[in-house]
Structures are given as structure tokens and as C-alpha cells.
Design an enzyme around this catalytic site. Structure first.
Site: not given
Ligand code: HEM
Ligand code: NAG
Ligand code: NAG
Ligand code: NAG
Length: 324
Positions: A66, A70-71, A74, A76, A98, A167, A197, A247
């Protein structure tokens, strides 16, 4: 024996190439072999760091993936996210997507220290993050790929960029698609990269409205998640639930399997299978994990190509948390 005219021709060619290289900063390409001579040990150092971090806490692999996302969204993939706030510098860490959520910086610090020991001032924090994200996915059971390298680190960050380009989980399909399009990524890239996810956790504050107020959710699943996430805003906001309910530490296609039974955790997750244009791609990824993996790799490489600093732009930070 070279005739004078040949030497002049060669000199002109070299100069033209130099001018082209200097003028077109953006034409400098990332390359998989960038550190082949200057730091061939970087791959073992990063992999070793991720293996020990994941052995200590499985979730950290997700957190690193993640960070890379997120890097890159923003200004690049320039490690802008890694910069700490100071009294005179506002970084990206407290921007809404963040704040209280991004994690894993200590792991990147430890890897950076190890890399500095073997090749000081050679490898950027941005490249370390790109390799660490790849290794995280691979260690958790997902695909692997060759990472393009040669990014340099920013001297700036963008708090507003983090708020505006990443997003939010309240987004609908059209907006999700346009956030990715703004970065040069397709709807297929968006759906495939969302497959991240399949690992990791989310906080109650980000899925509360979906589990209490929306109807495109399995009733039993909603009740289960409600038991760990109070309906009142402000209470239990940081309570965690897995993004992939069964999982969350294994990288496979189960995320998509959850979506077709209306067990997406975030509103934005369920948007990918909600009667719209991406339903069929979700079905494809369920029936073919190898297609998901291939599209995921394509997406990660494209995302890693977003606006890199190359050549003499930016710097190689010594400490990922601050500019040199
Ligand atoms: C499509 C739009 C996306 C949205 C709206 C989104 C949103 C989110 C949100 C809200 C969380 C939980 C954060 C929290 O509650 O602290 C999350 C977690 C995560 N996101 Fe996304 N995400 C998106 C796309 C992506 C992409 C493109 C990646 C990586 C290529 C990604 C990787 C992750 C990962 C691995 C987690 C879990 C992080 C952790 O457990 O520390 N997400 N995301
Ligand atoms: C970040 O979160 C902390 C703790 O919840 C809060 O005190 C702070 O105001 C937030 N920062 C921003 C910029 O929203
Ligand atoms: C989401 O899309 C709507 C139109 O469908 C638009 O008005 C709105 O500004 C978009 N929001 C974001 C954050 O892009
Ligand atoms: C659900 O929607 C109602 C009506 O819009 C709103 O008052 C309430 O705060 C929402 N609850 C959650 C948990 O989002």
C-alpha cells in the site's frame, strides 16, 4: 585507421545523443539492470528485510504494498510519502488517506540501512519501495516480476496531492476509474491492482457506512462486521477487519470470490462487482488466477512507471525520512 571526417561524424553523433538525453529528462527510462554494476546486492538485502519483517508480522507485507501505491499516486514514485513532517515541512503522512493508516516505515528504514552498508548513496528509497512491494507480494504467495529501477527521490512532498489523487473508499466505479485514468492507468489496471485487497486490513471508519447503510452486502457478513465496528462515528474507528475475510495474509484471487457473494468490505471494493462494466473482469479473475496475476504484474509495472525522477533530478536520500 579512422579518417578525420569519421571522427567528426562520431563526435557529432555523441553530442546529439547527449543533448537528447539531457533535454528529455522524462525520456530517461527505468531499467531492470540499473544496479547491475553499482549495487547487485540490493535485491538480496531487500528480500532479506521483507522476509524477516513478514516473519515477525504477516500484515506488514500488505502495508508495504500500500505504501508503494500511495507513493506512486502522488507526484510519481519518488518516495515523497516516506518524508516525515517537521515544523517547517508538511509531508504526506497526515493527509486523509494516510493519517493513522499508512505503516511500515520502520521496515523501509531497516532495509535502507542495510543497503547503505553495502552500497552507500547509490540506491534510492523510491526503488527500495518498488522492490519491497514486489517481494511482499511474492513472499505472500503472489506473482513475482522484474522491477524497473533508476528512480530518484524527491526533495518535496504534496499533502494536497495525497488528499486529491488517492481514491477514497466511498468512491463509485466511475470515480475509481477516473482516479486511475488520471495516472495513466486503465480500468483493467484498476480492477487488477485492487486485487491487492486480497491481503491486509481496514479500519472501521472506512467500512462503517457500507456495512450499516448499504444493501449490496451479504446480510450475515454485514452482521459479522458490525459486531467489530460500532455504528456511531468516533467509537471504534480504528478497529480492524480483514479486506479478504478468510485469507488476508495469502495473495490469491479470493478477493474477487468475495465480491460476487457481496462480501466486499469497502464500498469501493463492492463497486467492482455491482452490475457494472467490471463485473465480467471480476468473473475472469475468479476463473483464471493466472490472468489475475498477469494483469496485476502489468498494473504494478505501469504504476511503478508513474513520473519517475531520473537523471540528475531529485536525489538519492541517505535517510528515507528526510531530504539530504
Ligand atoms: C481502487 C481504489 C482503492 C481504494 C478506494 C482503496 C482503499 C483502501 C482503504 C480504505 C484501505 C484501508 C485503510 C485503513 O482503513 O487504514 C486500504 C487498504 C489497503 N490497500 Fe487499498 N485502495 C485502493 C486500491 C489499492 C491499490 C491499487 C493497492 C495496491 C496496489 C492497494 C493496496 C492496499 C493494501 C495492501 C491494503 C492493506 C494495508 C494494510 O493492511 O496495512 N489498494 N485500501
Ligand atoms: C491525524 O490524526 C491525528 C490523530 O487522530 C489527529 O490528531 C490529527 O489532527 C490528524 N491530522 C490531520 C492533518 O488531519
Ligand atoms: C465523482 O464523480 C462525480 C460525477 O459522477 C463528480 O461530480 C465528482 O466530483 C467525482 N468525485 C471525485 C472525487 O472525483
Ligand atoms: C446511515 O444513513 C443515515 C441516513 O443518511 C445517516 O444518518 C447515518 O449516519 C448513516 N450511518 C452510517 C453508519 O453511516
Amino acid at each position: 585507421m579512422a579518417r578525420p571526417s569519421c571522427s567528426i561524424g562520431l563526435a557529432v553523433t555523441v553530442m546529439v545523443l547527449l543533448v537528447l538525453a539531457l533535454a528529455g529528462g522524462s525520456s530517461v527510462q527505468l531499467s531492470e539492470s540499473f544496479y547491475s554494476y553499482s549495487c547487485p546486492g540490493v535485491f538480496d538485502a531487500v528480500k532479506g528485510g521483507m522476509q524477516s519483517a513478514i516473519a515477525q508480522e504477516k500484515r506488514i507485507g500488505a502495508s508495504i504494498v500500500r505504501l508503494f501505491f500511495h507513493d506512486c499516486f502522488v507526484q510519481g514514485c519518488d518516495a515523497s510519502l516516506l518524508l516525515d513532517d517537521t515544523p517547517s515541512f508538511q509531508g504526506e503522512k497526515t493527509a486523509t488517506p494516510n493519517n493513522g493508516s499508512v505503516r511500515g516505515f520502520e521496515v523501509i528504514d531497516a532495509i535502507k540501512s542495510a543497503v547503505e552498508t553495502i552500497c552507500p548513496a547509490v540506491v534510492s528509497c523510491a526503488d527500495i519501495l518498488a522492490i519491497a512491494a514486489r517481494d511482499s507480494v511474492a513472499i505472500l504467495g503472489g506473482p513475482s516480476w522484474d522491477v524497473k529501477l533508476g528512480r530518484r527521490d524527491s526533495r518535496t512532498a504534496s499533502f494536497s496531492g495525497a488528499n486529491n489523487n488517492i481514491p477514497p473508499p466511498t468512491s463509485g466505479l466511475a470515480n475509481l476509474t477516473s482516479f486511475f485514468a488520471a495516472q495513466g492507468l486503465s480500468q483493467t489496471d484498476m480492477v487488477a491492482l485492487s486485487g491487492s485487497h486480497t491481503i491486509g486490513q481496514a479500519r472501521c471508519t472506512n467500512f462503517r457506512a457500507h456495512i450499516y447503510n448499504e444493501t449490496n452486502i451479504d446480510v450475515g457478513f454485514a452482521m459479522m462486521r458490525q459486531s467489530g465496528c460500532p455504528s456511531t462515528s468516533g467509537s471504534g474507528d480504528s478497529n480492524l477487519a480483514p479486506l479478504d475475510l478468510q485469507t488476508p495474509t495469502v495473495f490469491e484471487n479470493n478477493y474477487y470470490k468475495n465480491l460476487v457473494v457481496q462480501k466486499g468490505l469497502l464500498h469501493s471494493d463492492q463497486e467492482l462487482f455491482n452490475g457494472g462494466a467490471t463485473d465480467s473482469l471480476v468473473q475472469t479473475y475468479i476463473s483464471s488466477q493466472s490472468t489475475f496475476f498477469a494483469d496485476f504484474v502489468t498494473g504494478m509495472i505501469k504504476m511503478g512507471d508513474i513520473s519517475p525522477l531520473t537523471g540528475s533530478n531529485g536525489e538519492i536520500r541517505t535517510n528515507c525520512r528526510r531530504v539530504n
